[in-house]
Design a protein around this motif. Structure first.
Motif, mmCIF file in Angstrom:
data_model
loop_
_atom_site.group_PDB
_atom_site.id
_atom_site.type_symbol
_atom_site.label_atom_id
_atom_site.label_comp_id
_atom_site.label_asym_id
_atom_site.label_seq_id
_atom_site.Cartn_x
_atom_site.Cartn_y
_atom_site.Cartn_z
ATOM 1 N N ALA A 181 6.329 -1.370 -3.037
ATOM 2 C CA ALA A 181 5.660 -0.233 -3.676
ATOM 3 C C ALA A 181 5.523 0.942 -2.722
ATOM 4 N N CYS A 182 5.606 0.662 -1.411
ATOM 5 C CA CYS A 182 5.544 1.751 -0.424
ATOM 6 C C CYS A 182 6.888 2.464 -0.298
ATOM 7 N N LEU A 183 7.984 1.710 -0.408
ATOM 8 C CA LEU A 183 9.307 2.312 -0.211
ATOM 9 C C LEU A 183 9.601 3.373 -1.254
ATOM 10 N N SER A 184 9.330 3.047 -2.483
ATOM 11 C CA SER A 184 9.579 3.989 -3.570
ATOM 12 C C SER A 184 8.612 3.642 -4.683
ATOM 13 N N GLY A 185 7.683 4.537 -4.936
ATOM 14 C CA GLY A 185 6.677 4.204 -5.923
ATOM 15 C C GLY A 185 6.104 5.426 -6.606
ATOM 16 N N SER A 186 5.186 5.175 -7.528
ATOM 17 C CA SER A 186 4.503 6.251 -8.222
ATOM 18 C C SER A 186 3.106 5.790 -8.586
ATOM 19 N N GLN A 187 2.219 6.751 -8.766
ATOM 20 C CA GLN A 187 0.841 6.454 -9.133
ATOM 21 C C GLN A 187 0.306 7.582 -10.008
ATOM 22 N N GLU A 188 -0.303 7.214 -11.114
ATOM 23 C CA GLU A 188 -0.900 8.197 -12.012
ATOM 24 C C GLU A 188 -2.378 8.352 -11.679
ATOM 25 N N HIS A 189 -2.852 9.593 -11.656
ATOM 26 C CA HIS A 189 -4.257 9.867 -11.383
ATOM 27 C C HIS A 189 -4.757 10.947 -12.332
ATOM 28 N N THR A 190 -5.990 10.799 -12.775
ATOM 29 C CA THR A 190 -6.603 11.790 -13.652
ATOM 30 C C THR A 190 -7.783 12.424 -12.937
ATOM 31 N N TYR A 191 -7.718 13.729 -12.729
ATOM 32 C CA TYR A 191 -8.814 14.459 -12.100
ATOM 33 C C TYR A 191 -9.877 14.762 -13.148
ATOM 34 N N ALA A 192 -11.121 14.453 -12.818
ATOM 35 C CA ALA A 192 -12.199 14.652 -13.779
ATOM 36 C C ALA A 192 -12.774 16.062 -13.738
ATOM 37 N N ALA A 193 -12.594 16.763 -12.617
ATOM 38 C CA ALA A 193 -13.215 18.075 -12.454
ATOM 39 C C ALA A 193 -12.183 19.092 -11.983
ATOM 40 N N PRO A 194 -12.412 20.371 -12.260
ATOM 41 C CA PRO A 194 -11.487 21.411 -11.809
ATOM 42 C C PRO A 194 -11.462 21.531 -10.294
ATOM 43 N N GLY A 195 -10.380 22.109 -9.778
ATOM 44 C CA GLY A 195 -10.243 22.345 -8.341
ATOM 45 C C GLY A 195 -8.783 22.346 -7.932
ATOM 46 N N THR A 196 -8.553 22.634 -6.650
ATOM 47 C CA THR A 196 -7.215 22.549 -6.077
ATOM 48 C C THR A 196 -7.207 21.402 -5.082
ATOM 49 N N PHE A 197 -6.273 20.484 -5.253
ATOM 50 C CA PHE A 197 -6.260 19.249 -4.484
ATOM 51 C C PHE A 197 -4.948 19.111 -3.715
ATOM 52 N N SER A 198 -5.058 18.686 -2.463
ATOM 53 C CA SER A 198 -3.888 18.528 -1.588
ATOM 54 C C SER A 198 -3.684 17.051 -1.282
ATOM 55 N N THR A 240 1.094 12.563 -12.100
ATOM 56 C CA THR A 240 1.851 11.455 -11.512
ATOM 57 C C THR A 240 2.374 11.840 -10.136
ATOM 58 N N PHE A 241 2.063 11.011 -9.139
ATOM 59 C CA PHE A 241 2.556 11.201 -7.776
ATOM 60 C C PHE A 241 3.686 10.196 -7.520
ATOM 61 N N SER A 242 4.747 10.647 -6.851
ATOM 62 C CA SER A 242 5.867 9.761 -6.536
ATOM 63 C C SER A 242 6.318 10.026 -5.106
ATOM 64 N N TRP A 243 6.936 9.019 -4.479
ATOM 65 C CA TRP A 243 7.306 9.139 -3.072
ATOM 66 C C TRP A 243 8.459 8.213 -2.721
ATOM 67 N N ARG A 244 9.100 8.513 -1.573
ATOM 68 C CA ARG A 244 10.144 7.651 -0.990
ATOM 69 C C ARG A 244 9.903 7.573 0.507
ATOM 70 N N VAL A 245 10.046 6.351 1.033
ATOM 71 C CA VAL A 245 9.814 6.083 2.463
ATOM 72 C C VAL A 245 11.008 5.327 3.006
ATOM 73 N N ARG A 246 11.396 5.586 4.255
ATOM 74 C CA ARG A 246 12.459 4.817 4.910
ATOM 75 C C ARG A 246 12.090 4.594 6.369
ATOM 76 N N GLY A 247 12.852 3.691 6.984
ATOM 77 C CA GLY A 247 12.683 3.475 8.418
ATOM 78 C C GLY A 247 11.903 2.233 8.774
ATOM 79 N N ALA A 248 11.637 1.358 7.785
ATOM 80 C CA ALA A 248 10.914 0.126 8.098
ATOM 81 C C ALA A 248 11.204 -0.911 7.031
ATOM 82 N N ASP A 249 11.046 -2.162 7.398
ATOM 83 C CA ASP A 249 11.208 -3.246 6.449
ATOM 84 C C ASP A 249 10.050 -3.223 5.464
ATOM 85 N N ALA A 250 10.352 -3.412 4.185
ATOM 86 C CA ALA A 250 9.333 -3.307 3.146
ATOM 87 C C ALA A 250 8.164 -4.248 3.378
ATOM 88 N N SER A 251 8.453 -5.435 3.893
ATOM 89 C CA SER A 251 7.396 -6.431 4.056
ATOM 90 C C SER A 251 6.330 -6.000 5.053
#
Length: 449
Positions: A92-109, A59-70
């Motif tokens: 969803a940009c101001l404060s959101g989360s997204q779940e992702h499932t990696y199918a293969a091994p590796g290191t991801f940035s 699960t990835f989560s984030w917070r953004v500021r400095g602009a109107d959400a619209s």
């Protein structure tokens, strides 16, 4: 910071200082609020867990500021390849989360990119390390997904970039047995099918459509070689072709590649280290099971195929997969239709030594698994198939190359042969095939252990 002894030296009493502090606080509270610094800013981009196994959600989560959400638009790149995997707008940009499932091994940035008006910014998150799935599961929970628009069997297909692609085959729209030129892609995220550009005309007939072709992917595009094509009237089939094609995913188009040396059908095609390998199958007259193994050096720009070590126990309608730098040929059959004899032989090809090794046989002699055999979590999965002419099975098997052993997994919901199946994000997706008619159903199977 003033200590109690400092206060005494200065001649102030604590009560006086306390009063001054209260007045100062009141004065500060009376001032108008100060706006945060101007500018679009990504305050945080987090991931949890930072270590996962393939098939486990992150699960990835984030917070953004400095602009109107619209005005906000965000893209999340979870693999670090520079291409957005998810897009968000507004709140969803101001404060959101997204779940992702990696199918293969590796290191991801992961990287979050945000734009608002004329401003844009980006922020990299912590690296996520994905290890191979244990591959020990034996239990699958099968559940229905959106069916194909039209029932189809003997189609070609593979998974790529989280979607399941299906090309050609025999479908209910045409009399038996005429290959269809229909192609489509299934998206598990939306549970929908989308049509693709129809297959090109083949064998100089003016009609598109192919079945019994070998199919492979290099991770960007698809390739198919040989197969049964539509005949000159478009109402029947020709039992072989030399033709080889690339399906260009980004352009939704087809490109002709160098022909096979001879007409072939019901053989297998795999991509490994920049080369296409076509092996096994039948001749044009369907009177011979062919051992030849042809190689096209795509990375080297080759304009013709060369020969490599032939396939032991020549056969057709087998399964195949690439795993650990080797190509596996699984089971198959001798001859065709009422005369067919299913096989359970398993061989692995090593391109370094140009040799085939005999491995533990499949527990059942099975054919018609050409597009339902695939690698998943360090194992090779074989889904369905037939044990005799028009006798499909429900069996699902898994092969472990570390122990050279086969394990039975949870059966299919019903007997099925000639389906398309592959792994997507730690789950198995299966569609089409035949068993009581040409099927349109799609299923997803979730490993439980």
């Amino acid at each position: 910071m003033l200590r109690r002894t400092d206060v005494k030296k200065l001649g102030f009493s604590l009560s006086a200082l306390t009063l001054l502090g209260v007045l100062g606080a009141c004065e500060r509270d009376a001032r108008p609020p100060v706006d945060p610094p101007a500018g679009l800013t990504i305050e945080t981009l987090d991931a949890a867990p930072l270590s996962a196994t393939a098939g486990e959600p992150v699960t990835f989560s984030w917070r953004v500021r400095g602009a109107d959400a619209s005005a906000l638009r965000c893209t999340l790149d979870v693999t670090g390849d520079g291409a957005p995997d998810y897009t968000f707008e507004g709140e969803a940009c101001l404060s959101g989360s997204q779940e992702h499932t990696y199918a293969a091994p590796g290191t991801f940035s992961p990287t979050l990119r945000v734009a608002a008006g004329g401003e844009s910014t980006s922020r990299s998150g912590p690296s996520v390390t994905v290890t191979g799935a244990s591959g020990n599961f034996t239990t699958l929970t099968w559940s229905p997904a959106a069916p194909q628009p039209i029932g189809v069997a003997e189609a070609q297909g593979r998974a790529l970039n989280g979607k399941l692609y299906v090309f050609g085959g025999f479908d209910k729209e045409k009399r038996c047995c005429t290959p269809t030129d229909r192609a489509q892609v299934y998206d598990p995220e939306t549970d929908t099918w989308t049509p693709l550009a129809p297959l090109p005309p083949m064998n100089n007939t003016g009609h598109g459509g192919v079945t019994h072709a070998g199919m492979a992917t290099d991770g960007t595009d698809f390739f198919f070689a040989g197969g049964y094509t539509a005949n000159n009237s478009g109402t029947g089939q020709i039992f072989g072709t030399k033709e080889v094609w690339r399906y260009n995913v980004a352009e939704d188009s087809y490109t002709r590649l160098p022909d096979l040396p001879v007409e072939r059908s019901a053989g297998q095609l795999e991509y490994l280290d920049g080369r296409l390998h076509y092996f096994g199958g039948s001749n044009l007259a369907r009177t011979q099971d062919t051992p030849e193994h042809f190689v096209l050096d795509l990375a080297g720009g080759a304009q013709s195929w060369t020969e490599a070590a032939p396939l032991p126990n020549p056969r057709n309608h087998m399964g195949s997969a690439v795993l650990g730098g080797r190509i596996y040929a699984v089971a198959g059959q001798h001859d065709h239709d009422h005369n067919l004899v299913t096989q359970n032989d398993v061989h692995a090809y090593d391109p370094e030594t140009d040799t085939w090794e005999t491995l533990a046989p499949l527990p059942k002699a099975v054919s018609h698994i050409s597009n339902s055999t695939f690698a998943m979590g360090g194992r090779i999965i074989v889904v369905g198939g037939e044990i005799a002419h028009l006798k499909p099975i429900t069996d699902v098997f898994a092969y472990d190359p570390e122990t050279d052993t086969w394990t039975s997994l949870t059966d299919l919901p019903h007997a099925l042969q000639s389906a398309v199946a592959d792994e997507i994000n730690g789950e198995i997706f299966l569609t089409g095939g035949s068993g009581g008619g040409w099927r349109a159903e799609t299923y997803r199977a979730t490993p439980q252990d």
